[in-house]
Design a protein around this motif. Structure first.
Motif, PDB file in Angstrom:
ATOM      1  N   GLY A  16      -7.797   5.510  -4.427  1.00 30.42           N
ATOM      2  CA  GLY A  16      -9.217   5.472  -4.129  1.00 30.42           C
ATOM      3  C   GLY A  16      -9.516   4.834  -2.786  1.00 30.42           C
ATOM      4  N   SER A  17     -10.809   4.682  -2.519  1.00 30.40           N
ATOM      5  CA  SER A  17     -11.267   4.155  -1.231  1.00 30.40           C
ATOM      6  C   SER A  17     -12.307   3.064  -1.429  1.00 30.40           C
ATOM      7  CB  SER A  17     -11.887   5.284  -0.384  1.00 30.40           C
ATOM      8  OG  SER A  17     -10.958   6.291  -0.099  1.00 30.40           O
ATOM      9  N   ASN A  83      -8.566   3.733   2.700  1.00 29.18           N
ATOM     10  CA  ASN A  83      -8.311   4.947   1.941  1.00 29.18           C
ATOM     11  C   ASN A  83      -6.923   4.896   1.330  1.00 29.18           C
ATOM     12  OD1 ASN A  83     -10.829   5.987   2.800  1.00 29.18           O
ATOM     13  ND2 ASN A  83      -9.896   6.882   4.640  1.00 29.18           N
ATOM     14  N   ASN A  84      -6.721   5.748   0.332  1.00 26.84           N
ATOM     15  CA  ASN A  84      -5.420   5.826  -0.344  1.00 26.84           C
ATOM     16  C   ASN A  84      -4.909   4.429  -0.708  1.00 26.84           C
ATOM     17  OD1 ASN A  84      -3.090   6.960  -1.400  1.00 26.84           O
ATOM     18  ND2 ASN A  84      -2.051   7.062   0.575  1.00 26.84           N
ATOM     19  N   LEU A  85      -5.749   3.687  -1.377  1.00 26.99           N
ATOM     20  CA  LEU A  85      -5.405   2.305  -1.713  1.00 26.99           C
ATOM     21  C   LEU A  85      -4.255   2.241  -2.715  1.00 26.99           C
ATOM     22  CD1 LEU A  85      -9.007   0.901  -1.807  1.00 26.99           C
ATOM     23  CD2 LEU A  85      -7.125  -0.118  -0.513  1.00 26.99           C
ATOM     24  N   LYS A  86      -3.454   1.213  -2.562  1.00 27.76           N
ATOM     25  CA  LYS A  86      -2.289   0.993  -3.407  1.00 27.76           C
ATOM     26  C   LYS A  86      -2.441  -0.352  -4.122  1.00 27.76           C
ATOM     27  CE  LYS A  86       0.633   3.338   0.000  1.00 27.76           C
ATOM     28  NZ  LYS A  86       1.829   3.224   0.881  1.00 27.76           N
ATOM     29  N   PRO A  87      -1.785  -0.524  -5.261  1.00 29.28           N
ATOM     30  CA  PRO A  87      -1.872  -1.816  -5.962  1.00 29.28           C
ATOM     31  C   PRO A  87      -1.485  -2.990  -5.073  1.00 29.28           C
ATOM     32  CG  PRO A  87      -0.936  -0.178  -7.418  1.00 29.28           C
ATOM     33  CD  PRO A  87      -1.071   0.478  -6.076  1.00 29.28           C
ATOM     34  N   GLU A  88      -0.543  -2.768  -4.164  1.00 32.29           N
ATOM     35  CA  GLU A  88      -0.124  -3.862  -3.279  1.00 32.29           C
ATOM     36  C   GLU A  88      -1.176  -4.223  -2.236  1.00 32.29           C
ATOM     37  OE1 GLU A  88       1.550  -1.053  -3.978  1.00 32.29           O
ATOM     38  OE2 GLU A  88       2.613  -0.277  -2.200  1.00 32.29           O
ATOM     39  N   ASP A  89      -2.249  -3.467  -2.148  1.00 28.55           N
ATOM     40  CA  ASP A  89      -3.364  -3.822  -1.269  1.00 28.55           C
ATOM     41  C   ASP A  89      -4.301  -4.837  -1.933  1.00 28.55           C
ATOM     42  OD1 ASP A  89      -3.517  -0.392  -0.282  1.00 28.55           O
ATOM     43  OD2 ASP A  89      -2.686  -2.056   0.870  1.00 28.55           O
ATOM     44  N   SER A  90      -4.088  -5.118  -3.198  1.00 19.96           N
ATOM     45  CA  SER A  90      -4.935  -6.073  -3.919  1.00 19.96           C
ATOM     46  C   SER A  90      -4.818  -7.456  -3.292  1.00 19.96           C
ATOM     47  CB  SER A  90      -4.541  -6.137  -5.390  1.00 19.96           C
ATOM     48  OG  SER A  90      -4.740  -4.886  -6.024  1.00 19.96           O
ATOM     49  N   ALA A  91      -5.955  -8.040  -2.964  1.00 19.24           N
ATOM     50  CA  ALA A  91      -5.973  -9.351  -2.308  1.00 19.24           C
ATOM     51  C   ALA A  91      -7.426  -9.757  -2.075  1.00 19.24           C
ATOM     52  CB  ALA A  91      -5.243  -9.302  -0.966  1.00 19.24           C
ATOM     53  N   VAL A  92      -7.601 -10.990  -1.636  1.00 23.08           N
ATOM     54  CA  VAL A  92      -8.889 -11.393  -1.091  1.00 23.08           C
ATOM     55  C   VAL A  92      -8.867 -11.045   0.393  1.00 23.08           C
ATOM     56  CG1 VAL A  92     -10.494 -13.269  -0.656  1.00 23.08           C
ATOM     57  CG2 VAL A  92      -9.155 -13.230  -2.776  1.00 23.08           C
TER      58      VAL A  92
END
Length: 124
Positions: A16-17, A83-92
């Motif tokens: 998702g984005s 865009n094309n978010l990945k679980p590893e992009d999770s952060a503050v």
């Protein structure tokens, strides 16, 4: 005197984005570099992307081709389209700016002003 306020974080599925915004307010004369950083639990804060007042950009290798940083100098605002978010992009995600501003009779420079952060969570 100068504040950065982020918005746009949230929960999204992988692929998702999201679009983050960061607005600077105060007695601002000029904003030089603006950027986005992120910090995941147990990890150090890391650079995501930066943009100069002239529009030159720099990205972390992990987000190249997926994230786009932009800014509206008239609104003192920086954006991060993710865009094309990945679980590893999770952060503050934190906004950062190098700001020249008025302080009483003086002109001062705050070369590392931070926002309060906005949470981005990407589910798999």
């Amino acid at each position: 005197q100068v504040q950065l306020v982020e918005s746009g974080g949230g929960l999204v599925q992988a692929g998702g984005s999201l679009r983050l915004s960061c607005a600077a307010s105060g007695s601002i004369l000029r904003i030089n570099v603006m950027g986005w950083y992120r910090q995941a639990p147990g990890k150090q804060r890391e650079l995501v992307a930066t943009i100069t007042s002239g529009g030159s950009t720099n990205y972390a290798d992990s987000v190249k081709g997926r994230f786009t940083i932009s800014r509206d100098n008239a609104k003192n605002t920086v954006y991060l389209q993710m865009n094309n978010l990945k679980p590893e992009d999770s952060a503050v995600y934190y906004c950062n700016a190098d700001v020249v501003y008025y302080s009483g009779d003086y002109i001062r420079r705050g070369n590392s002003i931070w926002g309060q952060g906005t949470q981005v969570t990407v589910s798999s």
